[in-house]
Write a protein that holds these residues in place. Structure first.
Motif, mmCIF file in Angstrom:
data_model
loop_
_atom_site.group_PDB
_atom_site.id
_atom_site.type_symbol
_atom_site.label_atom_id
_atom_site.label_comp_id
_atom_site.label_asym_id
_atom_site.label_seq_id
_atom_site.Cartn_x
_atom_site.Cartn_y
_atom_site.Cartn_z
ATOM 1 N N ILE A 157 1.060 -1.224 0.020
ATOM 2 C CA ILE A 157 -0.190 0.028 0.020
ATOM 3 C C ILE A 157 0.875 1.299 0.016
ATOM 4 C CG2 ILE A 157 -1.654 1.329 1.636
ATOM 5 C CD1 ILE A 157 -2.860 -1.435 2.069
ATOM 6 N N GLU A 158 1.914 1.377 1.036
ATOM 7 C CA GLU A 158 2.948 2.473 0.915
ATOM 8 C C GLU A 158 3.579 2.732 -0.586
ATOM 9 O OE1 GLU A 158 5.230 1.774 4.452
ATOM 10 O OE2 GLU A 158 3.420 1.763 5.582
ATOM 11 N N GLU A 159 4.051 1.604 -1.174
ATOM 12 C CA GLU A 159 4.561 1.627 -2.351
ATOM 13 C C GLU A 159 3.712 2.276 -3.354
ATOM 14 O OE1 GLU A 159 6.326 -2.168 -2.805
ATOM 15 O OE2 GLU A 159 8.047 -1.692 -1.248
ATOM 16 N N LYS A 160 2.454 1.596 -3.351
ATOM 17 C CA LYS A 160 1.698 1.972 -4.324
ATOM 18 C C LYS A 160 1.240 3.566 -4.219
ATOM 19 C CE LYS A 160 -2.138 0.623 -6.981
ATOM 20 N NZ LYS A 160 -2.916 -0.498 -7.463
ATOM 21 N N ASN A 161 1.178 3.924 -2.951
ATOM 22 C CA ASN A 161 1.001 5.533 -2.699
ATOM 23 C C ASN A 161 2.147 6.194 -3.093
ATOM 24 O OD1 ASN A 161 -1.790 5.405 -1.943
ATOM 25 N ND2 ASN A 161 -1.552 5.416 0.203
ATOM 26 N N GLU A 162 3.323 5.757 -2.934
ATOM 27 C CA GLU A 162 4.480 6.495 -3.684
ATOM 28 C C GLU A 162 4.255 6.760 -4.902
ATOM 29 O OE1 GLU A 162 8.189 4.491 -2.126
ATOM 30 O OE2 GLU A 162 7.470 4.673 0.054
ATOM 31 N N ARG A 163 3.866 5.604 -5.688
ATOM 32 C CA ARG A 163 4.026 5.698 -7.086
ATOM 33 C C ARG A 163 2.805 6.837 -7.432
ATOM 34 N NH1 ARG A 163 4.714 0.281 -6.511
ATOM 35 N NH2 ARG A 163 2.415 -0.243 -7.021
ATOM 36 N N ARG A 164 1.729 6.612 -6.573
ATOM 37 C CA ARG A 164 0.846 7.689 -6.727
ATOM 38 C C ARG A 164 1.150 9.294 -6.766
ATOM 39 N NH1 ARG A 164 -3.226 3.902 -3.793
ATOM 40 N NH2 ARG A 164 -4.386 2.997 -5.521
ATOM 41 N N GLU A 165 1.839 9.388 -5.680
ATOM 42 C CA GLU A 165 2.370 10.683 -5.349
ATOM 43 C C GLU A 165 3.443 11.170 -6.705
ATOM 44 O OE1 GLU A 165 2.008 12.798 -2.863
ATOM 45 O OE2 GLU A 165 0.951 11.557 -1.853
ATOM 46 N N GLU A 166 4.300 10.294 -7.334
ATOM 47 C CA GLU A 166 5.082 10.480 -8.242
ATOM 48 C C GLU A 166 4.157 10.960 -9.661
ATOM 49 O OE1 GLU A 166 7.588 7.102 -8.692
ATOM 50 O OE2 GLU A 166 8.763 7.646 -7.210
ATOM 51 N N SER A 167 3.045 10.264 -9.654
ATOM 52 C CA SER A 167 2.166 10.606 -10.814
ATOM 53 C C SER A 167 1.502 11.909 -10.603
ATOM 54 C CB SER A 167 1.030 9.501 -10.906
ATOM 55 O OG SER A 167 0.225 9.746 -11.666
ATOM 56 N N ILE A 168 1.075 12.310 -9.422
ATOM 57 C CA ILE A 168 0.462 13.535 -9.247
ATOM 58 C C ILE A 168 1.623 14.583 -9.554
ATOM 59 C CG2 ILE A 168 -0.382 15.024 -7.507
ATOM 60 C CD1 ILE A 168 -1.362 12.266 -5.771
ATOM 61 N N GLU A 169 2.894 14.353 -8.984
ATOM 62 C CA GLU A 169 3.760 15.291 -9.405
ATOM 63 C C GLU A 169 4.009 15.810 -11.127
ATOM 64 O OE1 GLU A 169 7.420 14.296 -7.736
ATOM 65 O OE2 GLU A 169 6.591 14.604 -5.597
ATOM 66 N N GLY A 170 3.983 14.496 -11.737
ATOM 67 C CA GLY A 170 4.118 14.455 -13.342
ATOM 68 C C GLY A 170 2.891 15.284 -13.675
ATOM 69 N N LEU A 171 1.710 14.796 -13.294
ATOM 70 C CA LEU A 171 0.483 15.419 -13.983
ATOM 71 C C LEU A 171 0.417 17.010 -13.563
ATOM 72 C CD1 LEU A 171 -1.980 12.734 -12.681
ATOM 73 C CD2 LEU A 171 -1.303 13.063 -15.030
ATOM 74 N N GLN A 172 0.894 17.463 -12.515
ATOM 75 C CA GLN A 172 0.780 18.882 -12.167
ATOM 76 C C GLN A 172 2.007 19.410 -13.184
ATOM 77 O OE1 GLN A 172 2.138 18.616 -8.061
ATOM 78 N NE2 GLN A 172 -0.070 18.934 -7.410
ATOM 79 N N GLN A 173 3.057 18.811 -13.423
ATOM 80 C CA GLN A 173 3.903 19.418 -14.339
ATOM 81 C C GLN A 173 3.254 19.395 -15.871
ATOM 82 O OE1 GLN A 173 7.078 20.697 -14.086
ATOM 83 N NE2 GLN A 173 6.889 21.398 -15.993
ATOM 84 N N GLU A 174 2.535 18.541 -16.146
ATOM 85 C CA GLU A 174 1.693 18.459 -17.499
ATOM 86 C C GLU A 174 0.555 19.721 -17.344
ATOM 87 O OE1 GLU A 174 0.096 15.095 -19.246
ATOM 88 O OE2 GLU A 174 1.472 13.754 -18.037
ATOM 89 N N ILE A 175 0.191 20.027 -15.978
ATOM 90 C CA ILE A 175 -0.736 21.186 -16.311
ATOM 91 C C ILE A 175 -0.036 22.446 -16.655
ATOM 92 C CG2 ILE A 175 -2.117 22.691 -14.795
ATOM 93 C CD1 ILE A 175 -3.356 20.211 -13.800
ATOM 94 N N GLN A 176 1.229 22.586 -16.035
ATOM 95 C CA GLN A 176 1.952 23.817 -16.123
ATOM 96 C C GLN A 176 2.533 23.912 -17.568
ATOM 97 O OE1 GLN A 176 5.501 23.407 -13.389
ATOM 98 N NE2 GLN A 176 4.118 24.194 -11.571
#
Length: 73
Positions: free
Chosen positions: A47-66
């Motif tokens: 669960i913790e590893e999956k949430n870490e991947r989710r955090e990385e995904s969120i960061e990437g998506l935020q960069q895409e919005i920029q």
């Protein structure tokens, strides 16, 4: 014939993806807290590893919005 590349709603789609990813992360955290006694250490780690991947995904998506915002200038 190929469809034209329609990027008019990219920012909205990315924001929706971020929202869903945040919701999934929060639900996983809640699940882990609610079932901490029943979960094995391996399950907790997954669960913790999956949430870490989710955090990385969120960061990437935020960069895409920029990037979208810069492209629309």
């Amino acid at each position: 014939m190929a469809k034209p590349d329609d990027r008019s709603n990219n920012a909205e789609r990315i924001e929706n993806a971020i929202g869903h990813t945040l919701q999934n992360r929060n639900e996983a955290r809640d699940y882990e807290k609610a079932h901490a006694k029943e979960l094995s250490e391996e399950e907790k780690q997954q669960i913790e590893e999956k949430n870490e991947r989710r955090e990385e995904s969120i960061e990437g998506l935020q960069q895409e919005i920029q990037d979208e915002a810069e492209d629309n200038k």
